[in-house]
Design an enzyme around this catalytic site. Structure first.
Site: not given
Length: 295
Positions: A116-118
């Site tokens: 995941a990346d935000t």
């Protein structure tokens, strides 16, 4: 044009889609599958974030943590949208972990990597993690009294997978991609988002990017400085943590709260169910070959 053909007359791409749980049945399916999936898969979270570890644990799946070492230094100007950028960064994390895993495990299970990346955007600018007090102060001032967007890309990658799973687009996500497989509804060609996406990295993978709007209260300089003094801003995209003291800065949100924290759990559950549900051969008669041909 590209097309997919199953070498099994009784199974078509159209009815293959129906085997993927609907959004309505997703929660019940995930609760049931969480008890059985560990028998066939080993789960790896490619993230050092304690918040993502806590959220993934909510699904009841045992998992190990393996940080990717990916530099996360892609040029934001090379991407036309925040969704493309955040997906490419999550892809880089997955690639880095997949390359370290063996093709086959001695216990017969397959490795499943969750990445995941935000990022946060305001005025068209992508805000990641602040590097010092001045940077954090500038970020928080730019968010004060305004609505911004938070994007999280999630990816489920299966090491060594060579069969193709198809599912309808996820209406709850901003974008949904099935890498290494033509999109079932649009019948698109093989999708490539970011460097090295596809079977050459040692596994098919499925991704989704979700968006949440967050509105901040008007913040005084005193409030901003007090928050920076907590040191909380420095490991969080946009310089605040909505799940902790940063919640005091937030007036309201529109969308998935967990997306802002860094891992949209419902969206991840949909990807896991779509990718890890039993193969079509186990549900609709044996099938052995999928071929792509020019039409």
């Amino acid at each position: 044009s590209r097309w997919l053909k199953l070498i099994q007359p009784s199974v078509t791409i159209a009815n293959a889609c129906l085997l993927v749980p609907s959004a309505r049945a997703m929660a019940a399916s995930m609760l049931r599958e969480a008890q059985m999936l560990p028998e066939r898969f080993r789960f790896l979270l490619a993230s050092a974030s304690p918040r993502r570890r806590e959220l993934l644990a909510l699904l009841g799946l045992p998992f190990d943590v393996m940080t990717s070492g990916f530099a996360e230094d892609l040029d934001t100007s090379s991407f036309s949208t925040p969704a493309e950028y955040v997906r490419a960064t999550a892809t880089g994390k997955c690639e880095a972990v997949l390359e370290t895993l063996p093709e086959r495990r001695s216990d017969g299970r397959q490795d499943v990597v969750i990445c995941a990346d935000t990022v946060l955007t305001v005025d068209g600018n992508i805000l990641e993690k602040p590097v010092d007090d001045g940077h954090a102060r500038a970020m928080l001032r730019s968010l004060s009294g305004r609505t911004h967007e938070v994007f999280t890309a999630i990816i489920v990658a299966v090491k060594g997978r060579r069969d193709i799973r198809c599912s309808p687009p996820d209406e709850g996500a901003l974008t949904s991609e099935l890498h290494g497989c033509a999109d079932t509804i649009k019948m698109a060609t093989l999708s490539r988002q970011g460097p090295g996406v596809g079977p050459e990295v040692g596994g098919w993978f499925r991704s989704s990017v979700e968006r949440t709007e967050v509105t901040f209260s008007e913040l005084s300089d005193e409030e901003i400085d007090a928050y920076i003094e907590t040191r909380e801003p420095f490991d969080k995209a946009g310089g605040y943590g909505i799940q902790s003291k940063g919640s005091l800065l937030v007036k309201g949100i529109n969308g998935d709260y967990f997306n802002v924290v860094g891992l949209p759990i419902a969206g991840l559950a949909k990807l896991l169910l779509a990718e890890l549900s039993p193969p079509l051969g186990e549900q609709a008669g044996r099938w052995t070959t999928i071929e792509a041909a020019e039409g």
